[in-house]
Design a protein around this motif. Structure first.
Motif, PDB file in Angstrom:
ATOM      1  N   TRP A  43      44.359  -5.644  -2.623  1.00  0.00           N
ATOM      2  CA  TRP A  43      42.984  -5.447  -3.095  1.00  0.00           C
ATOM      3  C   TRP A  43      42.972  -4.864  -4.505  1.00  0.00           C
ATOM      4  CZ3 TRP A  43      38.348  -7.132  -2.359  1.00  0.00           C
ATOM      5  CH2 TRP A  43      37.248  -6.434  -2.871  1.00  0.00           C
ATOM      6  N   PHE A  44      43.836  -3.867  -4.749  1.00  0.00           N
ATOM      7  CA  PHE A  44      43.898  -3.282  -6.092  1.00  0.00           C
ATOM      8  C   PHE A  44      44.304  -4.331  -7.123  1.00  0.00           C
ATOM      9  CE2 PHE A  44      44.820   1.101  -4.086  1.00  0.00           C
ATOM     10  CZ  PHE A  44      43.482   1.419  -4.074  1.00  0.00           C
ATOM     11  N   HIS A  45      45.292  -5.165  -6.780  1.00  0.00           N
ATOM     12  CA  HIS A  45      45.691  -6.233  -7.702  1.00  0.00           C
ATOM     13  C   HIS A  45      44.502  -7.139  -8.005  1.00  0.00           C
ATOM     14  CE1 HIS A  45      49.937  -5.764  -8.521  1.00  0.00           C
ATOM     15  NE2 HIS A  45      50.210  -5.570  -7.234  1.00  0.00           N
ATOM     16  N   ALA A  46      43.756  -7.517  -6.971  1.00  0.00           N
ATOM     17  CA  ALA A  46      42.592  -8.397  -7.178  1.00  0.00           C
ATOM     18  C   ALA A  46      41.555  -7.724  -8.076  1.00  0.00           C
ATOM     19  CB  ALA A  46      41.969  -8.779  -5.837  1.00  0.00           C
ATOM     20  N   GLN A  47      41.317  -6.440  -7.861  1.00  0.00           N
ATOM     21  CA  GLN A  47      40.346  -5.726  -8.678  1.00  0.00           C
ATOM     22  C   GLN A  47      40.787  -5.638 -10.133  1.00  0.00           C
ATOM     23  OE1 GLN A  47      37.189  -4.526  -7.572  1.00  0.00           O
ATOM     24  NE2 GLN A  47      37.887  -6.031  -6.090  1.00  0.00           N
ATOM     25  N   LEU A  48      42.085  -5.678 -10.353  1.00  0.00           N
ATOM     26  CA  LEU A  48      42.625  -5.616 -11.710  1.00  0.00           C
ATOM     27  C   LEU A  48      42.800  -7.005 -12.331  1.00  0.00           C
ATOM     28  CD1 LEU A  48      45.289  -2.821 -11.104  1.00  0.00           C
ATOM     29  CD2 LEU A  48      43.150  -2.603 -12.403  1.00  0.00           C
ATOM     30  N   GLY A  49      42.389  -8.050 -11.589  1.00  0.00           N
ATOM     31  CA  GLY A  49      42.489  -9.406 -12.102  1.00  0.00           C
ATOM     32  C   GLY A  49      43.848 -10.046 -11.920  1.00  0.00           C
ATOM     33  N   ARG A  50      44.720  -9.389 -11.190  1.00  0.00           N
ATOM     34  CA  ARG A  50      46.057  -9.935 -10.920  1.00  0.00           C
ATOM     35  C   ARG A  50      46.017 -10.628  -9.552  1.00  0.00           C
ATOM     36  NH1 ARG A  50      48.329  -4.458 -13.216  1.00  0.00           N
ATOM     37  NH2 ARG A  50      48.212  -3.834 -11.044  1.00  0.00           N
ATOM     38  N   ASN A  51      45.302 -11.738  -9.519  1.00  0.00           N
ATOM     39  CA  ASN A  51      44.972 -12.377  -8.254  1.00  0.00           C
ATOM     40  C   ASN A  51      46.146 -13.063  -7.585  1.00  0.00           C
ATOM     41  OD1 ASN A  51      42.086 -11.735  -8.060  1.00  0.00           O
ATOM     42  ND2 ASN A  51      42.059 -12.779 -10.030  1.00  0.00           N
ATOM     43  N   GLU A  52      47.089 -13.602  -8.342  1.00  0.00           N
ATOM     44  CA  GLU A  52      48.267 -14.207  -7.715  1.00  0.00           C
ATOM     45  C   GLU A  52      49.098 -13.143  -6.999  1.00  0.00           C
ATOM     46  OE1 GLU A  52      50.009 -16.412 -10.929  1.00  0.00           O
ATOM     47  OE2 GLU A  52      48.467 -17.972 -10.780  1.00  0.00           O
ATOM     48  N   GLU A  53      49.241 -11.974  -7.633  1.00  0.00           N
ATOM     49  CA  GLU A  53      49.936 -10.869  -6.977  1.00  0.00           C
ATOM     50  C   GLU A  53      49.167 -10.419  -5.743  1.00  0.00           C
ATOM     51  OE1 GLU A  53      49.261 -11.053 -10.222  1.00  0.00           O
ATOM     52  OE2 GLU A  53      50.917 -10.284 -11.429  1.00  0.00           O
ATOM     53  N   ALA A  54      47.843 -10.406  -5.843  1.00  0.00           N
ATOM     54  CA  ALA A  54      47.005 -10.015  -4.705  1.00  0.00           C
ATOM     55  C   ALA A  54      47.257 -10.934  -3.520  1.00  0.00           C
ATOM     56  CB  ALA A  54      45.527 -10.047  -5.094  1.00  0.00           C
ATOM     57  N   VAL A  55      47.291 -12.235  -3.768  1.00  0.00           N
ATOM     58  CA  VAL A  55      47.520 -13.193  -2.686  1.00  0.00           C
ATOM     59  C   VAL A  55      48.881 -12.937  -2.044  1.00  0.00           C
ATOM     60  CG1 VAL A  55      47.863 -15.647  -2.145  1.00  0.00           C
ATOM     61  CG2 VAL A  55      45.958 -14.947  -3.607  1.00  0.00           C
ATOM     62  N   ALA A  56      49.900 -12.691  -2.855  1.00  0.00           N
ATOM     63  CA  ALA A  56      51.237 -12.448  -2.306  1.00  0.00           C
ATOM     64  C   ALA A  56      51.244 -11.208  -1.406  1.00  0.00           C
ATOM     65  CB  ALA A  56      52.251 -12.294  -3.441  1.00  0.00           C
ATOM     66  N   PHE A  57      50.612 -10.125  -1.839  1.00  0.00           N
ATOM     67  CA  PHE A  57      50.565  -8.915  -1.008  1.00  0.00           C
ATOM     68  C   PHE A  57      49.752  -9.160   0.262  1.00  0.00           C
ATOM     69  CE2 PHE A  57      52.268  -6.667  -4.639  1.00  0.00           C
ATOM     70  CZ  PHE A  57      53.028  -5.668  -4.049  1.00  0.00           C
ATOM     71  N   CYS A  58      48.681  -9.910   0.145  1.00  0.00           N
ATOM     72  CA  CYS A  58      47.855 -10.197   1.325  1.00  0.00           C
ATOM     73  C   CYS A  58      48.598 -11.071   2.325  1.00  0.00           C
ATOM     74  CB  CYS A  58      46.545 -10.857   0.916  1.00  0.00           C
ATOM     75  SG  CYS A  58      45.459  -9.743   0.026  1.00  0.00           S
ATOM     76  N   GLU A  59      49.368 -12.025   1.829  1.00  0.00           N
ATOM     77  CA  GLU A  59      50.173 -12.856   2.729  1.00  0.00           C
ATOM     78  C   GLU A  59      51.182 -11.992   3.477  1.00  0.00           C
ATOM     79  OE1 GLU A  59      51.587 -15.769  -0.070  1.00  0.00           O
ATOM     80  OE2 GLU A  59      49.980 -17.184   0.457  1.00  0.00           O
ATOM     81  N   SER A  60      51.801 -11.044   2.777  1.00  0.00           N
ATOM     82  CA  SER A  60      52.736 -10.131   3.433  1.00  0.00           C
ATOM     83  C   SER A  60      52.013  -9.267   4.453  1.00  0.00           C
ATOM     84  CB  SER A  60      53.433  -9.240   2.402  1.00  0.00           C
ATOM     85  OG  SER A  60      54.234 -10.015   1.545  1.00  0.00           O
ATOM     86  N   SER A  61      50.844  -8.765   4.072  1.00  0.00           N
ATOM     87  CA  SER A  61      50.039  -7.951   4.983  1.00  0.00           C
ATOM     88  C   SER A  61      49.676  -8.738   6.236  1.00  0.00           C
ATOM     89  CB  SER A  61      48.764  -7.479   4.276  1.00  0.00           C
ATOM     90  OG  SER A  61      47.904  -6.820   5.181  1.00  0.00           O
ATOM     91  N   LEU A  62      49.252  -9.959   6.044  1.00  0.00           N
ATOM     92  CA  LEU A  62      48.856 -10.807   7.162  1.00  0.00           C
ATOM     93  C   LEU A  62      50.016 -11.028   8.121  1.00  0.00           C
ATOM     94  CD1 LEU A  62      46.506 -12.446   8.299  1.00  0.00           C
ATOM     95  CD2 LEU A  62      47.221 -14.336   6.832  1.00  0.00           C
ATOM     96  N   GLU A  63      51.198 -11.277   7.587  1.00  0.00           N
ATOM     97  CA  GLU A  63      52.374 -11.490   8.432  1.00  0.00           C
ATOM     98  C   GLU A  63      52.711 -10.241   9.248  1.00  0.00           C
ATOM     99  OE1 GLU A  63      55.017 -13.415  10.485  1.00  0.00           O
ATOM    100  OE2 GLU A  63      53.738 -14.387   8.994  1.00  0.00           O
ATOM    101  N   VAL A  64      52.656  -9.079   8.621  1.00  0.00           N
ATOM    102  CA  VAL A  64      52.955  -7.835   9.342  1.00  0.00           C
ATOM    103  C   VAL A  64      51.873  -7.560  10.384  1.00  0.00           C
ATOM    104  CG1 VAL A  64      53.379  -5.352   9.139  1.00  0.00           C
ATOM    105  CG2 VAL A  64      54.291  -6.915   7.406  1.00  0.00           C
ATOM    106  N   HIS A  65      50.607  -7.806  10.037  1.00  0.00           N
ATOM    107  CA  HIS A  65      49.527  -7.621  11.016  1.00  0.00           C
ATOM    108  C   HIS A  65      49.710  -8.553  12.206  1.00  0.00           C
ATOM    109  CE1 HIS A  65      46.884  -4.589   9.414  1.00  0.00           C
ATOM    110  NE2 HIS A  65      46.774  -5.197   8.247  1.00  0.00           N
TER     111      HIS A  65
END
Length: 173
Positions: A30-52
């Motif tokens: 979310w922080f990456h997305a808020q900072l405009g680093r959306n590709e990094e945001a997607v990567a962290f979210c994909e990791s989050s989703l897998e762990v969830h």
């Protein structure tokens, strides 16, 4: 806040706390997305989703999908964003988390509007507004403002129910 989320992630990883790891990954996304680093945001979210998924944490999966949809929308990947938002909305409905349903519907409407599906966007904002007003949540003001500013240019008349195009009743455009 970004530093604290990164430190929290390390602590959760060191102690094998899956749900904490997944939440921290989503927060960093979310922080990456808020900072405009959306590709990094997607990567962290994909990791989050897998762990969830591994931790079988439905609410966390929904949150990660919503954050990923937000980042994808900002990248211009609207159809992928709608898929993420639709999956998140399904989970929030399953969990009966009304605020997050309203918030996700607002995000879906923003994305529909960006894709040119204006009537569906208006209907989805109306659906979002109904939920947020029922909850008396201050986010209703933002949705109401979108309807007020965008509806007239699209030929919508207040009080008219436009046709909704959420996952509950159709496929993404």
């Amino acid at each position: 806040a970004f530093l604290h989320a990164t430190q929290a992630l390390k602590l959760f990883q060191d102690n094998g706390l899956l749900t904490g790891q997944a939440r921290a990954l989503n927060t960093i996304g979310w922080f990456h997305a808020q900072l405009g680093r959306n590709e990094e945001a997607v990567a962290f979210c994909e990791s989050s989703l897998e762990v969830h998924r591994t931790a079988d944490h439905t609410e966390g999966r929904a949150a990660a999908l919503h954050t990923m949809g937000y980042a994808l929308h900002r990248l211009g990947h609207h159809h992928r964003a709608l898929t993420c938002f639709g999956d998140a909305l399904d989970l929030f409905r399953e969990l009966e988390l009304r605020y997050f349903q309203g918030s996700t519907l607002d995000s879906i409407a923003d994305t529909l509007h960006a894709t040119g599906w204006h009537a569906e966007a208006l209907a989805t904002w109306q659906e979002s507004l109904a939920i947020l007003e029922q909850l008396r949540h201050p986010d209703a003001d933002g949705v109401r403002a979108k309807l007020r500013t965008r509806a007239p240019e699209l030929g919508w008349v207040p009080g008219h129910q436009a046709r909704s195009r959420t996952r509950a009743n159709s496929e993404a455009p």
